[in-house]
Design a protein around this motif. Sequence first.
Motif, PDB file in Angstrom:
ATOM      1  N   CYS A  67       0.728  -0.957  -0.148  1.00 58.18           N
ATOM      2  CA  CYS A  67       0.328  -0.007  -0.184  1.00 58.18           C
ATOM      3  C   CYS A  67       0.977   1.459  -0.097  1.00 58.18           C
ATOM      4  N   ILE A  69      -0.074   5.563  -1.205  1.00 61.34           N
ATOM      5  CA  ILE A  69      -0.733   6.664  -1.221  1.00 61.34           C
ATOM      6  C   ILE A  69       0.008   7.184  -2.895  1.00 61.34           C
ATOM      7  N   ASP A  90      -4.932   2.801   0.215  1.00 64.91           N
ATOM      8  CA  ASP A  90      -5.799   3.177   1.324  1.00 64.91           C
ATOM      9  C   ASP A  90      -5.676   1.889   2.081  1.00 64.91           C
ATOM     10  N   ARG A  92      -6.266   0.960   4.728  1.00 65.35           N
ATOM     11  CA  ARG A  92      -7.985   0.427   4.901  1.00 65.35           C
ATOM     12  C   ARG A  92      -8.476  -0.613   4.616  1.00 65.35           C
ATOM     13  N   SER A 213      -2.326   9.553  -4.153  1.00 66.02           N
ATOM     14  CA  SER A 213      -3.455  10.139  -3.554  1.00 66.02           C
ATOM     15  C   SER A 213      -3.673  11.754  -1.930  1.00 66.02           C
ATOM     16  N   LEU A 216      -5.486  10.804   0.820  1.00 66.39           N
ATOM     17  CA  LEU A 216      -4.739   9.684   2.028  1.00 66.39           C
ATOM     18  C   LEU A 216      -3.615  10.072   2.465  1.00 66.39           C
ATOM     19  N   GLY A 219      -4.940  12.439   5.418  1.00 65.38           N
ATOM     20  CA  GLY A 219      -6.070  10.906   6.932  1.00 65.38           C
ATOM     21  C   GLY A 219      -6.280  11.612   7.792  1.00 65.38           C
TER      22      GLY A 219
END
Length: 442
Positions: A67, A69, A90, A92, A213, A216, A219
Amino acid sequence: MPLRTDRRSFLQTAALAGAGYWAAGPLRAQESSSPNEQVQFACIGVGGKGDSDSNDAKRFGRVVGICDIDARTLTKAGGERFAEAKRYADFRAMLDELGDKIDAVTVSTPDHTHAVAAAAAMRLGKHCFCQKPLTHSIWEARRLAELAKEHGVATQMGNQGASLNAARKSAAVIQSGALGKISQVHAWTDRCGGWWPQGIDRPAGAAVPGHVSWDLFVGPAPGRPYASIYHPFKWRGWWDFGTGALGDMACHVLNMPFYALGLRDPIAVQATTSGHNRDSYPNWSVIDFEFPSNESRDALKLTWYDGGKRPDASLVGKEELAGNGVIIIGEKGTLYSPDAYGSSFELIGDLAEPEVEFERSPGHFDEFIRAIRGGAPAVSNFVDSGGPLTETVLLGNLAVWAADEAETPGRRVEWDAQAMTPVGAPELAKIVRPEFHHGYDL
Protein backbone atom coordinates in the motif's frame (compact mmCIF):
# COMPACT_ATOMS: atom_id res chain seq x y z
CA MET A 1 -11.87 -14.93 12.84
CA PRO A 2 -11.18 -18.69 13.19
CA LEU A 3 -8.79 -18.49 10.23
CA ARG A 4 -6.82 -15.72 11.94
CA THR A 5 -6.50 -17.75 15.12
CA ASP A 6 -5.47 -20.84 13.16
CA ARG A 7 -2.70 -18.97 11.31
CA ARG A 8 -1.28 -17.54 14.54
CA SER A 9 -1.37 -20.90 16.29
CA PHE A 10 0.22 -22.63 13.30
CA LEU A 11 3.12 -20.20 13.09
CA GLN A 12 3.90 -20.64 16.80
CA THR A 13 3.59 -24.44 16.61
CA ALA A 14 5.85 -24.55 13.56
CA ALA A 15 8.47 -22.55 15.42
CA LEU A 16 8.42 -24.97 18.36
CA ALA A 17 8.72 -27.94 16.03
CA GLY A 18 11.89 -26.45 14.54
CA ALA A 19 13.55 -25.33 17.75
CA GLY A 20 17.05 -25.43 16.23
CA TYR A 21 16.12 -22.70 13.77
CA TRP A 22 17.54 -19.79 15.79
CA ALA A 23 20.93 -21.44 16.13
CA ALA A 24 21.04 -21.91 12.37
CA GLY A 25 20.34 -18.24 11.61
CA PRO A 26 17.37 -16.17 10.43
CA LEU A 27 14.57 -17.88 8.56
CA ARG A 28 14.50 -17.24 4.84
CA ALA A 29 11.33 -17.56 2.83
CA GLN A 30 12.87 -20.02 0.42
CA GLU A 31 13.73 -22.39 3.27
CA SER A 32 10.06 -23.16 3.95
CA SER A 33 8.67 -26.29 2.33
CA SER A 34 5.07 -25.06 2.60
CA PRO A 35 3.65 -21.59 1.91
CA ASN A 36 1.66 -21.87 5.16
CA GLU A 37 4.91 -21.82 7.16
CA GLN A 38 5.70 -18.32 5.92
CA VAL A 39 4.66 -15.21 7.77
CA GLN A 40 2.30 -13.40 5.41
CA PHE A 41 2.78 -9.62 5.37
CA ALA A 42 0.92 -6.55 4.20
CA CYS A 43 3.18 -3.50 3.92
CA ILE A 44 1.73 -0.03 4.52
CA GLY A 45 4.13 2.42 2.91
CA VAL A 46 6.78 1.05 0.55
CA GLY A 47 8.85 4.17 -0.21
CA GLY A 48 11.53 5.78 1.97
CA LYS A 49 11.97 3.63 5.07
CA GLY A 50 9.14 1.52 3.71
CA ASP A 51 11.56 0.28 1.07
CA SER A 52 13.85 -1.41 3.59
CA ASP A 53 11.01 -2.41 5.94
CA SER A 54 9.11 -4.19 3.15
CA ASN A 55 12.36 -5.81 2.03
CA ASP A 56 12.77 -7.17 5.56
CA ALA A 57 9.24 -8.54 5.39
CA LYS A 58 10.08 -10.25 2.09
CA ARG A 59 13.33 -11.59 3.51
CA PHE A 60 11.54 -13.32 6.38
CA GLY A 61 8.17 -14.12 4.85
CA ARG A 62 5.81 -13.48 1.97
CA VAL A 63 4.44 -10.05 1.08
CA VAL A 64 0.88 -10.48 -0.21
CA GLY A 65 -0.22 -6.84 -0.16
CA ILE A 66 1.46 -3.45 -0.57
CA CYS A 67 0.00 0.00 0.00
CA ASP A 68 1.20 3.50 -0.80
CA ILE A 69 -0.52 6.82 -1.50
CA ASP A 70 1.99 7.44 -4.32
CA ALA A 71 1.11 5.41 -7.42
CA ARG A 72 4.64 5.74 -8.81
CA THR A 73 6.15 4.32 -5.64
CA LEU A 74 3.54 1.56 -5.61
CA THR A 75 4.13 0.66 -9.25
CA LYS A 76 7.90 0.59 -8.79
CA ALA A 77 7.69 -1.64 -5.72
CA GLY A 78 5.17 -3.93 -7.35
CA GLY A 79 7.11 -4.25 -10.55
CA GLU A 80 10.58 -4.68 -9.09
CA ARG A 81 10.06 -6.47 -5.77
CA PHE A 82 6.51 -7.62 -5.14
CA ALA A 83 5.05 -8.73 -8.44
CA GLU A 84 2.60 -11.14 -6.79
CA ALA A 85 1.36 -8.70 -4.13
CA LYS A 86 -1.98 -6.93 -4.49
CA ARG A 87 -1.66 -3.14 -4.65
CA TYR A 88 -3.65 -0.54 -2.73
CA ALA A 89 -3.65 3.21 -2.15
CA ASP A 90 -5.72 2.98 1.07
CA PHE A 91 -4.52 0.76 3.91
CA ARG A 92 -8.09 0.40 5.14
CA ALA A 93 -9.15 -1.26 1.89
CA MET A 94 -6.11 -3.54 2.03
CA LEU A 95 -6.88 -4.69 5.56
CA ASP A 96 -10.55 -5.23 4.68
CA GLU A 97 -9.70 -7.40 1.67
CA LEU A 98 -6.63 -9.26 2.95
CA GLY A 99 -7.44 -9.47 6.65
CA ASP A 100 -7.86 -13.26 6.65
CA LYS A 101 -4.75 -13.80 4.49
CA ILE A 102 -2.11 -11.94 6.48
CA ASP A 103 -0.33 -12.44 9.78
CA ALA A 104 1.49 -9.14 10.16
CA VAL A 105 1.90 -5.61 8.84
CA THR A 106 4.71 -3.13 8.48
CA VAL A 107 3.79 0.55 8.90
CA SER A 108 6.24 2.95 7.25
CA THR A 109 4.23 6.09 6.61
CA PRO A 110 4.51 9.72 7.75
CA ASP A 111 4.27 10.00 11.53
CA HIS A 112 0.67 11.24 11.65
CA THR A 113 -0.71 8.02 10.13
CA HIS A 114 1.34 5.53 12.18
CA ALA A 115 -1.25 5.16 14.92
CA VAL A 116 -4.40 4.81 12.81
CA ALA A 117 -2.76 2.21 10.55
CA ALA A 118 -1.16 0.22 13.37
CA ALA A 119 -4.34 0.28 15.47
CA ALA A 120 -6.49 -0.94 12.57
CA ALA A 121 -4.12 -3.88 12.01
CA MET A 122 -3.83 -4.85 15.68
CA ARG A 123 -7.60 -4.79 16.12
CA LEU A 124 -7.68 -7.51 13.45
CA GLY A 125 -5.17 -9.50 15.50
CA LYS A 126 -2.24 -8.73 13.20
CA HIS A 127 1.30 -8.48 14.47
CA CYS A 128 2.70 -5.01 13.87
CA PHE A 129 6.06 -3.48 13.00
CA CYS A 130 5.90 0.33 13.00
CA GLN A 131 8.55 2.88 12.20
CA LYS A 132 9.86 5.36 14.75
CA PRO A 133 8.63 7.46 16.38
CA LEU A 134 5.88 5.00 17.16
CA THR A 135 3.26 7.73 16.90
CA HIS A 136 2.61 11.41 16.28
CA SER A 137 1.40 12.08 19.83
CA ILE A 138 1.80 10.89 23.41
CA TRP A 139 -1.78 9.67 23.72
CA GLU A 140 -1.44 7.58 20.55
CA ALA A 141 1.73 5.93 21.89
CA ARG A 142 -0.04 4.97 25.11
CA ARG A 143 -3.06 3.68 23.17
CA LEU A 144 -1.02 1.51 20.78
CA ALA A 145 0.73 -0.11 23.73
CA GLU A 146 -2.67 -0.83 25.27
CA LEU A 147 -3.99 -2.32 22.03
CA ALA A 148 -0.92 -4.53 21.63
CA LYS A 149 -1.49 -5.90 25.10
CA GLU A 150 -5.25 -6.30 24.63
CA HIS A 151 -4.91 -8.25 21.39
CA GLY A 152 -1.84 -10.28 22.32
CA VAL A 153 0.08 -9.43 19.17
CA ALA A 154 3.82 -9.26 18.60
CA THR A 155 5.06 -5.72 18.02
CA GLN A 156 8.24 -3.82 17.26
CA MET A 157 9.18 -0.19 16.69
CA GLY A 158 11.66 0.54 13.92
CA ASN A 159 14.48 2.00 15.99
CA GLN A 160 17.05 -0.47 14.74
CA GLY A 161 19.71 0.70 17.17
CA ALA A 162 17.82 -1.12 19.93
CA SER A 163 19.12 -4.39 18.50
CA LEU A 164 22.76 -3.33 18.11
CA ASN A 165 24.83 -5.39 20.51
CA ALA A 166 27.37 -2.58 20.78
CA ALA A 167 24.64 -0.20 22.02
CA ARG A 168 23.48 -2.82 24.52
CA LYS A 169 27.05 -3.04 25.78
CA SER A 170 27.15 0.75 26.25
CA ALA A 171 23.97 0.57 28.33
CA ALA A 172 25.39 -2.29 30.39
CA VAL A 173 28.56 -0.30 31.14
CA ILE A 174 26.42 2.52 32.53
CA GLN A 175 24.29 0.09 34.54
CA SER A 176 27.43 -1.50 36.00
CA GLY A 177 27.98 1.61 38.11
CA ALA A 178 31.31 2.43 36.49
CA LEU A 179 30.34 6.10 36.17
CA GLY A 180 28.97 6.32 39.69
CA LYS A 181 25.91 8.44 40.43
CA ILE A 182 24.56 9.92 37.18
CA SER A 183 23.60 13.59 37.32
CA GLN A 184 23.30 14.75 33.72
CA VAL A 185 22.65 13.43 30.22
CA HIS A 186 23.23 15.43 27.05
CA ALA A 187 21.94 14.17 23.68
CA TRP A 188 21.91 15.82 20.27
CA THR A 189 21.37 15.44 16.54
CA ASP A 190 22.46 17.33 13.43
CA ARG A 191 18.86 17.27 12.11
CA CYS A 192 17.04 19.08 10.72
CA GLY A 193 19.99 21.00 9.25
CA GLY A 194 20.08 20.40 5.51
CA TRP A 195 17.88 17.32 5.74
CA TRP A 196 14.51 19.12 5.52
CA PRO A 197 13.26 22.67 6.14
CA GLN A 198 11.77 23.88 9.42
CA GLY A 199 10.83 27.31 10.71
CA ILE A 200 9.16 28.34 7.46
CA ASP A 201 5.77 29.64 6.41
CA ARG A 202 3.16 27.43 4.81
CA PRO A 203 3.50 27.48 1.01
CA ALA A 204 0.72 28.30 -1.40
CA GLY A 205 -1.34 25.35 -2.57
CA ALA A 206 -0.69 23.68 -5.91
CA ALA A 207 -2.37 21.18 -8.19
CA VAL A 208 -2.20 17.63 -6.88
CA PRO A 209 -0.08 15.38 -9.13
CA GLY A 210 -2.04 12.54 -10.70
CA HIS A 211 0.07 9.89 -8.99
CA VAL A 212 -0.54 11.22 -5.44
CA SER A 213 -3.68 10.41 -3.45
CA TRP A 214 -3.47 13.61 -1.42
CA ASP A 215 -6.57 12.92 0.68
CA LEU A 216 -5.03 9.66 1.84
CA PHE A 217 -1.73 11.38 2.61
CA VAL A 218 -3.53 13.93 4.80
CA GLY A 219 -5.47 11.10 6.47
CA PRO A 220 -6.39 12.02 10.06
CA ALA A 221 -4.73 15.46 9.93
CA PRO A 222 -6.59 18.72 9.30
CA GLY A 223 -7.09 19.36 5.60
CA ARG A 224 -4.73 21.61 3.68
CA PRO A 225 -3.90 22.14 -0.01
CA TYR A 226 -1.19 20.01 -1.59
CA ALA A 227 2.34 21.42 -1.99
CA SER A 228 5.46 19.63 -3.16
CA ILE A 229 7.26 20.52 0.08
CA TYR A 230 5.25 17.90 2.00
CA HIS A 231 5.63 14.75 -0.06
CA PRO A 232 7.59 12.51 -0.27
CA PHE A 233 10.04 13.41 2.53
CA LYS A 234 9.86 16.93 3.89
CA TRP A 235 6.63 16.39 5.83
CA ARG A 236 8.80 15.87 8.93
CA GLY A 237 9.09 19.60 9.56
CA TRP A 238 5.32 20.24 9.83
CA TRP A 239 3.35 19.89 13.08
CA ASP A 240 0.35 18.28 11.36
CA PHE A 241 2.40 15.52 9.73
CA GLY A 242 5.74 15.04 11.49
CA THR A 243 7.39 15.37 14.87
CA GLY A 244 10.39 17.51 13.90
CA ALA A 245 14.04 16.76 14.46
CA LEU A 246 13.30 15.55 18.00
CA GLY A 247 10.74 12.96 16.90
CA ASP A 248 12.78 11.85 13.92
CA MET A 249 16.05 11.18 15.74
CA ALA A 250 15.53 10.92 19.50
CA CYS A 251 14.11 7.38 19.32
CA HIS A 252 17.57 6.50 17.99
CA VAL A 253 19.81 8.79 20.02
CA LEU A 254 18.01 8.39 23.35
CA ASN A 255 17.43 4.65 23.03
CA MET A 256 20.69 3.65 24.73
CA PRO A 257 20.36 6.01 27.75
CA PHE A 258 16.64 5.15 27.94
CA TYR A 259 17.55 1.50 28.56
CA ALA A 260 20.56 2.25 30.74
CA LEU A 261 18.81 4.70 33.05
CA GLY A 262 15.10 3.96 32.78
CA LEU A 263 14.25 7.37 31.31
CA ARG A 264 10.48 7.10 31.59
CA ASP A 265 7.87 9.60 32.68
CA PRO A 266 9.68 12.92 33.07
CA ILE A 267 8.04 15.25 35.57
CA ALA A 268 8.75 18.47 33.65
CA VAL A 269 10.10 19.81 30.36
CA GLN A 270 11.18 23.25 29.19
CA ALA A 271 12.53 24.44 25.85
CA THR A 272 14.25 27.33 24.15
CA THR A 273 13.95 27.49 20.35
CA SER A 274 14.67 29.62 17.30
CA GLY A 275 10.99 30.56 17.35
CA HIS A 276 8.20 29.11 15.23
CA ASN A 277 4.71 29.73 13.90
CA ARG A 278 3.18 26.53 15.34
CA ASP A 279 2.75 25.21 11.81
CA SER A 280 6.39 24.39 11.03
CA TYR A 281 8.82 23.25 13.73
CA PRO A 282 11.66 25.62 14.74
CA ASN A 283 15.07 25.56 13.10
CA TRP A 284 16.63 24.51 16.40
CA SER A 285 15.60 23.50 19.89
CA VAL A 286 17.24 22.97 23.26
CA ILE A 287 14.98 21.01 25.62
CA ASP A 288 15.47 20.16 29.29
CA PHE A 289 13.80 17.02 30.66
CA GLU A 290 13.57 16.49 34.44
CA PHE A 291 13.40 12.86 35.59
CA PRO A 292 12.53 11.77 39.12
CA SER A 293 14.57 9.13 40.90
CA ASN A 294 13.74 5.47 40.30
CA GLU A 295 14.79 2.20 41.88
CA SER A 296 18.21 2.23 40.21
CA ARG A 297 19.27 5.90 40.10
CA ASP A 298 18.77 9.35 41.57
CA ALA A 299 16.86 12.17 39.89
CA LEU A 300 18.63 13.60 36.85
CA LYS A 301 18.37 16.14 34.05
CA LEU A 302 18.57 15.38 30.35
CA THR A 303 19.17 18.13 27.78
CA TRP A 304 18.33 17.58 24.12
CA TYR A 305 19.81 19.69 21.30
CA ASP A 306 18.94 19.79 17.59
CA GLY A 307 19.34 21.97 14.51
CA GLY A 308 23.07 22.52 15.05
CA LYS A 309 22.96 23.17 18.79
CA ARG A 310 25.24 20.96 20.89
CA PRO A 311 26.56 20.77 24.42
CA ASP A 312 29.95 22.19 25.33
CA ALA A 313 32.61 19.92 23.83
CA SER A 314 34.87 20.60 26.82
CA LEU A 315 32.59 18.31 28.85
CA VAL A 316 34.49 15.45 27.22
CA GLY A 317 37.76 17.26 26.55
CA LYS A 318 37.10 17.73 22.84
CA GLU A 319 37.30 20.70 20.51
CA GLU A 320 34.30 19.50 18.51
CA LEU A 321 31.56 16.92 18.98
CA ALA A 322 30.17 14.43 16.47
CA GLY A 323 27.00 15.31 14.57
CA ASN A 324 24.91 12.96 16.74
CA GLY A 325 25.75 11.67 20.16
CA VAL A 326 25.27 11.30 23.89
CA ILE A 327 27.24 12.42 26.95
CA ILE A 328 26.42 10.80 30.30
CA ILE A 329 28.02 12.46 33.31
CA GLY A 330 28.59 10.57 36.55
CA GLU A 331 30.39 11.37 39.78
CA LYS A 332 33.27 9.03 38.86
CA GLY A 333 33.56 9.85 35.17
CA THR A 334 31.79 10.45 31.88
CA LEU A 335 30.73 8.33 28.91
CA TYR A 336 30.82 9.93 25.46
CA SER A 337 29.12 8.14 22.56
CA PRO A 338 29.78 9.89 19.23
CA ASP A 339 27.04 8.28 17.14
CA ALA A 340 23.27 8.20 16.79
CA TYR A 341 22.84 4.72 18.30
CA GLY A 342 25.16 4.64 21.31
CA SER A 343 27.06 1.84 19.63
CA SER A 344 30.52 3.21 20.38
CA PHE A 345 31.79 5.01 23.44
CA GLU A 346 34.75 6.54 25.17
CA LEU A 347 35.15 6.68 28.95
CA ILE A 348 36.42 10.05 30.18
CA GLY A 349 38.25 10.18 33.49
CA ASP A 350 40.27 7.67 35.44
CA LEU A 351 38.01 4.77 34.50
CA ALA A 352 38.67 1.20 33.42
CA GLU A 353 36.09 -0.36 31.14
CA PRO A 354 34.23 -3.00 33.17
CA GLU A 355 33.42 -6.49 31.97
CA VAL A 356 29.67 -6.59 31.37
CA GLU A 357 27.05 -9.07 30.30
CA PHE A 358 23.97 -8.28 28.23
CA GLU A 359 21.35 -10.01 26.11
CA ARG A 360 22.56 -10.28 22.53
CA SER A 361 20.22 -9.70 19.63
CA PRO A 362 19.89 -11.93 16.57
CA GLY A 363 18.99 -8.80 14.57
CA HIS A 364 16.20 -6.25 14.68
CA PHE A 365 13.59 -7.75 12.36
CA ASP A 366 14.73 -11.20 13.48
CA GLU A 367 13.42 -10.33 16.94
CA PHE A 368 10.04 -9.42 15.46
CA ILE A 369 9.79 -12.73 13.59
CA ARG A 370 10.84 -14.62 16.72
CA ALA A 371 8.01 -12.96 18.64
CA ILE A 372 5.47 -13.74 15.90
CA ARG A 373 6.45 -17.39 16.15
CA GLY A 374 5.83 -17.45 19.88
CA GLY A 375 9.32 -16.64 21.11
CA ALA A 376 10.53 -13.81 23.33
CA PRO A 377 9.13 -10.36 22.57
CA ALA A 378 11.25 -7.97 20.55
CA VAL A 379 13.13 -5.68 22.92
CA SER A 380 11.61 -2.64 21.21
CA ASN A 381 8.02 -3.90 21.54
CA PHE A 382 5.24 -1.34 21.92
CA VAL A 383 4.36 -2.21 25.53
CA ASP A 384 7.75 -2.28 27.24
CA SER A 385 9.85 0.04 25.12
CA GLY A 386 8.52 1.50 21.87
CA GLY A 387 5.52 3.15 23.51
CA PRO A 388 7.25 4.45 26.67
CA LEU A 389 10.30 5.73 24.74
CA THR A 390 8.05 7.54 22.27
CA GLU A 391 6.10 9.10 25.14
CA THR A 392 9.32 10.44 26.68
CA VAL A 393 10.55 11.80 23.35
CA LEU A 394 7.31 13.48 22.31
CA LEU A 395 6.88 15.14 25.68
CA GLY A 396 9.67 17.41 24.48
CA ASN A 397 7.39 18.73 21.76
CA LEU A 398 4.99 20.06 24.38
CA ALA A 399 7.84 22.25 25.57
CA VAL A 400 8.68 23.22 21.97
CA TRP A 401 5.07 24.26 21.30
CA ALA A 402 5.19 26.46 24.41
CA ALA A 403 8.49 28.05 23.29
CA ASP A 404 7.36 29.81 20.12
CA GLU A 405 9.21 33.06 20.82
CA ALA A 406 12.78 33.10 19.51
CA GLU A 407 15.56 32.46 22.04
CA THR A 408 13.15 32.94 24.94
CA PRO A 409 12.64 30.02 27.33
CA GLY A 410 9.08 28.75 27.14
CA ARG A 411 7.05 27.84 30.17
CA ARG A 412 8.20 24.94 32.30
CA VAL A 413 5.58 22.28 31.58
CA GLU A 414 4.88 20.00 34.51
CA TRP A 415 3.75 16.54 33.47
CA ASP A 416 1.43 14.04 35.13
CA ALA A 417 2.39 10.87 33.27
CA GLN A 418 -0.29 8.63 34.75
CA ALA A 419 -3.08 11.00 33.71
CA MET A 420 -1.23 12.13 30.53
CA THR A 421 -1.91 15.72 31.57
CA PRO A 422 0.24 18.86 31.33
CA VAL A 423 -0.48 20.35 34.76
CA GLY A 424 -2.10 23.78 34.53
CA ALA A 425 -1.58 23.99 30.77
CA PRO A 426 -4.86 23.01 29.07
CA GLU A 427 -3.73 24.69 25.85
CA LEU A 428 -1.28 21.81 25.36
CA ALA A 429 -3.97 19.11 25.50
CA LYS A 430 -4.32 19.14 21.70
CA ILE A 431 -0.63 18.25 21.38
CA VAL A 432 -0.98 15.36 23.84
CA ARG A 433 -4.11 14.01 22.13
CA PRO A 434 -4.85 15.39 18.67
CA GLU A 435 -8.25 15.60 17.07
CA PHE A 436 -8.75 13.04 14.29
CA HIS A 437 -10.29 14.18 11.01
CA HIS A 438 -11.87 12.70 7.88
CA GLY A 439 -13.36 9.64 9.57
CA TYR A 440 -10.14 8.28 11.06
CA ASP A 441 -9.92 7.25 14.71
CA LEU A 442 -8.24 4.89 17.14
